[in-house]
Structure formats: structure tokens, C-alpha cells
Enzyme design. Structure first.
Site, PDB file in Angstrom:
ATOM      1  N   LYS A  13       0.836  -1.211   0.000  1.00 50.72           N
ATOM      2  CA  LYS A  13       0.000   0.000   0.000  1.00 50.72           C
ATOM      3  C   LYS A  13       0.871   1.262   0.000  1.00 50.72           C
ATOM      4  O   LYS A  13       0.619   2.192  -0.749  1.00 50.72           O
ATOM      5  CB  LYS A  13      -0.924   0.027   1.221  1.00 50.72           C
ATOM      6  N   ARG A  88      -9.769   0.790   9.003  1.00 46.65           N
ATOM      7  CA  ARG A  88      -9.369  -0.603   9.250  1.00 46.65           C
ATOM      8  C   ARG A  88     -10.481  -1.399   9.928  1.00 46.65           C
ATOM      9  O   ARG A  88     -10.309  -2.592  10.163  1.00 46.65           O
ATOM     10  CB  ARG A  88      -8.154  -0.614  10.172  1.00 46.65           C
ATOM     11  N   ARG A 127      12.082  -9.774   3.670  1.00 47.50           N
ATOM     12  CA  ARG A 127      12.436  -8.355   3.821  1.00 47.50           C
ATOM     13  C   ARG A 127      13.068  -8.103   5.195  1.00 47.50           C
ATOM     14  O   ARG A 127      14.067  -7.414   5.322  1.00 47.50           O
ATOM     15  CB  ARG A 127      11.186  -7.482   3.657  1.00 47.50           C
ATOM     16  N   ARG A 139      11.110  -1.880  12.495  1.00 49.89           N
ATOM     17  CA  ARG A 139      10.001  -1.344  13.282  1.00 49.89           C
ATOM     18  C   ARG A 139       9.721  -2.292  14.435  1.00 49.89           C
ATOM     19  O   ARG A 139       9.996  -3.483  14.330  1.00 49.89           O
ATOM     20  CB  ARG A 139       8.748  -1.258  12.385  1.00 49.89           C
ATOM     21  N   ARG A 150      -0.941  -9.203  13.199  1.00 56.72           N
ATOM     22  CA  ARG A 150      -1.449  -8.126  12.343  1.00 56.72           C
ATOM     23  C   ARG A 150      -2.296  -8.710  11.202  1.00 56.72           C
ATOM     24  O   ARG A 150      -3.294  -8.123  10.791  1.00 56.72           O
ATOM     25  CB  ARG A 150      -0.290  -7.299  11.784  1.00 56.72           C
TER      26      ARG A 150
END
Ligand code: AMP
Length: 214
Positions: A13, A88, A127, A139, A150
Site C-alpha cells: 500500500k 481498518r 524483507r 520497526r 497483524r
């Protein structure tokens, strides 16, 4: 132009939002980035959401709705915006409907980035591995356990928005597993087929036609 980018974490996104920002001269409004900035600055909101974010849960609806409601009123959002990571939940989508209606604004389209969850997990784990190998800072929520949480939050709380926007006729789905440039092209095509978005100012196109005519 006013858009929503919908898709699970890691679907791309943010990457696509940056391309749309450059193409249409509109701003990207990412609630995740705003919340991370609040955590970093140690504001009351930041202190309230820090643990929730680190654990991969969703922050309270009233907090994110409040942030977005204020942000949409800032001058740079007047030309249009891309919502990245908001709404969300269905209550957030309903609140957004009210916010827009009270300002006489309309959404042009909701772009869903469709992804395969297993491939997504591999993509994000790769990643994370690459970032670690380069010694880059991750993060707080960039680890496999939190990612799993998540994804569950997405499936349970956010995926119902697909039906919500399909019913309203604003949903456009593109294959988010394709190479980045192909996803961008598919989004462009979907927007060109959307009457109100098709008329939106394409700043890159405008620049090019100016160059050609001068
Ligand atoms: P993101 O950068 O969009 O992946 O968001 C990172 C984290 O911020 C999420 O895992 C949530 O904890 C929180 N967050 C961001 N946007 C929202 C939202 N619209 N509603 C609730 N929590 C959010």
C-alpha cells in the site's frame, strides 16, 4: 481525487501510495505513520497506543478517527488524498462516511490490493532478513509473531470492508502480487475506468502536455 488503499500489511500500500502521490499531486495520509510519529514524540496519544502497536493489535477507533478527521482539514489535503491504513474497521469506515459527508466530499474509489497470505508472509520474512543483514533498524512490529497477529487483525477486522465498499460500488480490486510497476498500471487502469477519478488532475500528464506544447 480521494482514494482508499485497502490490503493486509506488506501488500504494498505504501509503495503504491507514493506513486499515486507523484502522479496526481495529492497527499498520502497513513495512520500508521502518524501513530508512529506520536509514539516517537511521546504525546498522550503516542503513550496510549505504543503497546498496542508493538503487539500488532488495532488502536481504538476513536483515536484514529480523531486523527484523520483533523488531518483531512489541513490545507494540503484539499486537492485530495490517499488513505493508507485507514479505515481498518467497519466503525472507522462509517465514521469516515460521516466526516466526508459533513464536508460535502466524496470518495472516488477504494483500491483493494489482493494478495496471497502465504506468499505475503514469505515476502515480509525475506524483507526482515535482508534488513537485519544490512544492519538496518526494524520497526517494533516487524517480526514474524507480531506480523501473524497483524494478519489476523486484518482478516477479522479489516477484510469486512471489502464487502462494505463493494456494496457501495466503490471497490476496485487489483492483483497485489504482481511486480510493482504492473500493480501501478492496474491501479491506473482501474482509476481511468472510474468516472470521477478519471477526470482528476494528473499532474505528470499535465506537465508532459505543457512541455510538448511549449
Ligand atoms: P501500518 O503502518 O498501517 O501497518 O500500521 C501500523 C500499526 O498502527 C497497526 O498495526 C495498528 O496497530 C496501528 N494502526 C494504523 N492504522 C490504524 C487504524 N486505522 N486503526 C487502528 N490501528 C491502526
Amino acid at each position: 481525487m480521494r482514494l482508499i488503499l485497502l490490503g493486509p500489511p506488506g501488500a504494498g500500500k505504501g509503495t503504491q501510495a507514493l506513486r499515486l502521490v507523484a502522479k496526481y499531486g495529492i497527499v498520502q495520509l497513513s495512520t500508521g505513520e502518524m501513530l508512529r510519529a506520536a509514539v516517537k514524540a511521546g504525546t498522550p496519544v503516542g503513550r496510549q497506543v505504543q503497546e498496542i502497536m508493538a503487539s500488532g493489535g488495532l488502536c481504538p477507533d476513536d483515536v484514529v478517527v480523531g486523527i484523520i478527521g483533523q488531518r483531512i482539514d489541513e490545507p494540503d489535503a484539499r486537492k485530495g488524498f490517499i488513505l493508507d491504513g485507514f479505515p481498518r474497521t467497519v466503525p472507522q469506515a462509517e465514521a469516515l462516511d460521516r466526516i466526508l459527508a459533513s464536508r460535502g466530499l466524496k470518495l472516488d474509489a477504494v483500491i483493494e490490493l489482493r494478495v496471497d497470505e502465504d506468499a505475503l508472509i514469505r515476502r515480509i520474512e525475506n524483507r526482515i532478513g535482508e534488513m537485519k543483514a544490512r544492519g538496518e533498524k526494524l520497526r517494533d512490529d516487524d517480526n514474524p509473531d507480531v506480523l501473524h497477529k497483524r494478519l489476523i487483525a486484518y482478516r477479522e477486522m479489516t477484510a469486512p470492508l471489502i464487502a462494505y465498499y463493494r456494496q457501495r460500488g466503490s471497490l476496485r480490486s487489483v492483483n497485489g502480487m504482481a511486480p510493482i510497476a504492473e500493480v501501478t498500471a492496474a491501479i491506473d487502469q482501474a482509476l481511468a475506468a472510474t468516472p470521477s477519478a478519471g477526470r482528476a488532475q494528473d499532474v505528470e500528464g499535465k506537465k508532459k502536455s505543457k512541455e510538448l506544447s511549449s
